[in-house]
Structures are given as structure tokens and as C-alpha cells.
Design a protein around this motif. Sequence first.
Motif, short mmCIF file in Angstrom:
data_model
loop_
_atom_site.label_atom_id
_atom_site.label_comp_id
_atom_site.label_asym_id
_atom_site.label_seq_id
_atom_site.Cartn_x
_atom_site.Cartn_y
_atom_site.Cartn_z
N VAL A 1 0.57 -0.96 -0.06
CA VAL A 1 0.08 0.15 0.04
C VAL A 1 0.98 0.88 -0.17
O VAL A 1 1.68 1.14 0.37
N GLY A 2 0.45 2.20 -1.27
CA GLY A 2 1.54 3.11 -1.63
C GLY A 2 0.95 3.98 -0.78
O GLY A 2 -0.42 4.40 -0.91
N SER A 3 0.81 5.99 -1.64
CA SER A 3 0.50 7.43 -1.31
C SER A 3 1.03 7.46 -3.20
O SER A 3 1.72 7.57 -3.66
N GLN A 4 -0.37 7.36 -3.67
CA GLN A 4 -0.17 8.62 -5.30
C GLN A 4 -0.34 10.31 -4.86
O GLN A 4 -0.16 10.72 -6.16
N VAL A 5 0.03 10.86 -3.81
CA VAL A 5 -0.08 12.09 -3.81
C VAL A 5 1.31 12.70 -2.78
O VAL A 5 1.21 10.93 -1.45
N SER A 6 1.53 13.35 -2.57
CA SER A 6 3.09 13.92 -1.36
C SER A 6 2.25 14.40 -0.51
O SER A 6 0.95 15.67 -0.66
N GLY A 7 2.81 14.85 0.75
CA GLY A 7 2.17 15.42 1.93
C GLY A 7 2.67 15.06 3.54
O GLY A 7 3.43 13.64 3.14
N GLN A 8 2.43 15.42 4.23
CA GLN A 8 2.91 15.16 5.14
C GLN A 8 1.44 14.44 6.14
O GLN A 8 0.16 13.99 5.99
N LEU A 9 1.74 13.28 6.61
CA LEU A 9 0.76 11.85 6.71
C LEU A 9 0.36 12.97 8.77
O LEU A 9 0.69 12.87 9.74
N ARG A 10 -1.30 12.77 8.12
CA ARG A 10 -2.01 13.79 9.87
C ARG A 10 -1.70 12.71 10.85
O ARG A 10 -1.88 12.56 11.86
N GLU A 11 -2.33 11.56 10.07
CA GLU A 11 -2.93 10.40 10.92
C GLU A 11 -2.28 8.36 10.25
O GLU A 11 -2.73 8.51 9.86
N VAL A 12 -2.16 7.35 11.53
CA VAL A 12 -1.92 6.79 10.97
C VAL A 12 -2.71 6.02 11.72
O VAL A 12 -2.40 6.14 13.10
N LEU A 13 -3.72 5.18 11.26
CA LEU A 13 -4.67 4.46 12.25
C LEU A 13 -5.15 3.43 12.40
O LEU A 13 -5.46 2.14 12.84
N VAL A 14 -3.98 2.42 11.92
CA VAL A 14 -3.85 0.98 11.16
C VAL A 14 -2.11 0.23 12.38
O VAL A 14 -1.02 1.55 11.71
N ASP A 15 -1.41 -0.22 12.51
CA ASP A 15 -0.37 -0.69 13.81
C ASP A 15 -0.35 -2.02 12.94
O ASP A 15 -0.97 -2.91 12.12
N PHE A 16 1.05 -2.32 13.05
CA PHE A 16 1.33 -3.57 13.09
C PHE A 16 0.13 -4.99 13.13
O PHE A 16 -0.36 -4.95 14.50
#
Length: 532
Positions: A64-79
Motif C-alpha cells: 500500500v502506497g500513496s499517489q500524492v505527496s504530503g504530511q501524514l496527519r494520522e496513521v490508524l492501523v498498526d502491525f
Amino acid sequence: MRKLEKRWIVLALAIAVLASGVGWQLWSKKNDAPEYKTAKIEKGAITAAVSASGTLSPVVSVQVGSQVSGQLREVLVDFNSEVKQGQLIARIDPQTFEYKVRQAQADLEAARAQELMQQSSLAAQRAQAAQVAVNAANARRDLERKQQLMDKGFISGAERDTVLATYGALAEQVNAANAQVKVAEASARSAAAAIKQREAALAQAKIDLERTAIRAPVNGIVIKRSVEAGQTVAASLQAPELFIIAENLTDMRVDTAIDESEIGRIRNGQNATFTVDAFPGRSFEGSVKQIRKSAQNVSNVVTYMVEVSAPNPTRELLPGMTANVRIVTDKRENVLKVPNAALRFRPSGAQTAVAGGQSSSRQEVQNEGGQQGGQVAALRERMEKELQLSSEQKDKLDAIFAGMRDKRAAARDAAPEERRKIMERNRAEQREQINEILTPEQKKKFEAEFDSVLAEGSRRSGVSAPGRIYVLDENRKPRELQIRTGLSDGRMTEVMGPDIGEGMEVIVGIAQPQAESSSGSTGQRPPGPRMF
């Protein structure tokens, strides 16, 4: 009397010395004959297998990647988080993309206003063109009336010419007005196209805004997380990796590299077992699912990737574990079999000495090692070193091995019965070609040292090949028996022949070393060659 006694004493001593010498000679002769280790011919099942190591991985894993650039505001899942398809798992700061959407909307509104202006201008140009056309039509009718009056002599020609000039001017005005209408129509179409461009730009801006929300593409488990909240991601050249999601950890696979000398024995659907270091003593079941035809060449060793299924209903197996795989390629029931040491044993005088004083145990290790990865490369290296091949012979040997590689690949898809015939024919041809490039002295060494390696390859492939074993006759001397060898599991080999049977003892090595015959011996016997 004393002289007579002395003579008897001397005579007795002489007899004792003679008896001692005779006894020593008899003892030496008895101990000159080596004692042999034997093993019985057994009857039972034999299984041939290919062993290799590989890595466990999910059958389907999505990066899973990102098609746009920017700053991650939040990460909602973990390992190890379980996710559903479409679930929000991370979000990039959308503020910049929201402004782009607003700008695109404003551009679209401006384009629509411009289109209205162009439509109005087009309508005005069409009205003007219609007015000019009406004037031109009136001038044409006036010209027709003046022409009739002039023909009857009521008016002069000069008056008719004035009306004609007026009509010509109005006709040109009609052409000019029509041209202006076409220009206005083109401007209107351009304005309409600009609206479509602005609509597309708005749609793209909205899509980029939606892409700030990173969603799970499949159902599965997050097995890797590469980012943290607040981190900036750049997607200028390629999508950066944010997560890896395994779709189903209950269904895994082992990717293992099989040597080219063994790949011809691998088929889809063959049973396989594997072990992992995390669970010592446990064996896991699987089967061959795919044989990839793309070869990998590392240090002149050619291997092919084979995919083995690895059911994991309890999820004990984890991605990345090293698996030791054993693929069962063939199995025979109720056959006669002997230890491989019996096939390699040669009594004194029946085997050419190994060049450079190489021991039989070392030769055995190399023969066994030839069954593992890089067999062809190892065989070529040994032949080059021990046969002392010239540069021309090395080139010819490389060409022979390369030709055999193509023939092995051609036999790979043949039926099992036909494949065995082809492989046996290929090996016979290979031996014949190698003999042709060798000198007589090299041929003797090749037959003594390397021909057995090629025959061992035949045995492991289940191809019947000639061989010989030794048994003890009534005088405890080795007696040769000609046999045919079949399937081998690396320790035991199937044997066939009219003179052999279950329970027959065959020689596998020497148990007692031969006595030291040179003068000045210490009385200790040197160790004999180890044959197993």
C-alpha cells in the motif's frame, strides 16, 4: 655329558626360534587379509526427494502506497491489525488539496462565464450577418428592376450602374459577416472546450483530495508499517511504501530455488514437507503449485524458483521464516535396496588410485555433495583440477555441459517413462562426449572418479543404470556382482539383478586395516581407507 646337554639345549633353542618364525609368518599371513564390513540387502519402500531451502511468504501480499505527496496527519492501523477492503488506514493532510479543489471550481465558473460571453457574441454576429444579407437581397431586387427599366429606355445606364455598385458592396458585406459568424462559432467552441478542461481539472483535484485518505485495497492483516504520523511522503517518481497487507495468512507459500540438475524431477502437484527453525521437530505438509520457467544464474549455478503451498490454518507460520523443503519426486514399494556405500566400494587393486592421494572418504563426500545445488559446477571444477584439463579441453567441456542443459530442459515436460529414457540417453551421450576430449590417462581417471557421479545422478532420478557390488565368497574374498541400479534416496539405492536377493550380505567397507609389512614397524597398523 655336558657337551651333549649343551647340544640338546642349542637344538631346542633352534627349534623354538624356527617355530616362532613359522608362527609369526602364519599370523602375518592371516592378518594380511583385511576384514570387511558388510550390510544386508533389504526389501521395502524407497523414496527419492529433492531438498532445498526457501522463504515463507503470503500467497497474496499487497504493498500500500500513496499517489500524492504530503504530511501524514494520522496513521490508524498498526502491525498485525486486521483490515477490511476500503477501510481508512491513514490520512495525508488534505488542506493543500482542498484549496486546489476550490481553485479548480473557480476556474470552471470563469470558463462557463466566458462561454456565455462567446455565445452572446456569436448571436450578435449572426444577427448582423442576417441584416447584411437582407440589405444585399433588397439591392439585388432593385438592380433587377433598374435593369428592366434601362432595357425599355426609361432610365440611363449610369443610374443602373449606381445600383449595381451598391449591390456588390452589400454582397461583400455578407461574406464578411459570415466570416465573423464563423469566428464567433469557433470562439464559442473553444469556450466549451475550456469548460471541459476545467471540469477535468476539478475532477482531478477531487480525486487527489480523495487520495489523501489511504484505504485498504483488500481484506487482510497489516504485516508491515513503514511510516509514522507526522512523516512526509513524496510520490514524485513512484508511490512510497506505507504498509504491506497480507490478504490471508492461513494460506501461505514457500518460494524455493531448485538446482537445474534437479528441476527435471519436479512436477506440479508433488507432495512436499518442510520444517522451520521456530518449531523444531515438527513437519508441515504442502505441495508443488508452480514451477517458474525464468532461470536465475548466480555464480554460474542455474536455479529455478518453485512455489510450494503451505497451509497455515493456525497462523503459526509467519512471513519471512526460512523453510527447509523436501519434495518427494518418486517412490517405489517392495524393492531390493542396498546402502550407497556398497555401490562405491572397490577392493584393493580394482580401483585406480585417487590423484594427489585423495582418500575414499573425501571422494564419497564429494560424490554426495554433487547431489546438492551446483552439481554441474562442482563436477566441472573437480574435473578441471584433477584431470588437469587444457584450455581447449575446458572450452569443449563447457560446450558439452551447455548442450546437456538444453537437452535436460527439453526433457522436462516429457512423460515420466519417456523422460527416464531421455535422461539415460543424455547421460550416456554426455559420457561419450567427455571421453572424446580426454587423453587415455585422463579417461582412466574419469572412469574411476567421475563416472560414478553421473551414475549416481541416474540413480537419484530413478533411471536404471549399470552398477556393481561385492560379496564375500567361500574363501572370504570379494566377488563382484553386476547389477542394475534404480531409485535412490541419497542413503539407500534400489538394485536389480538375477544373482541378488533379500538378506544377502554385501561389502560396504573395510573393518580391519592391513598389517604394516615394512621393516622397523612399530607393530601398529596404519588406518585403512574409510569406505562409508
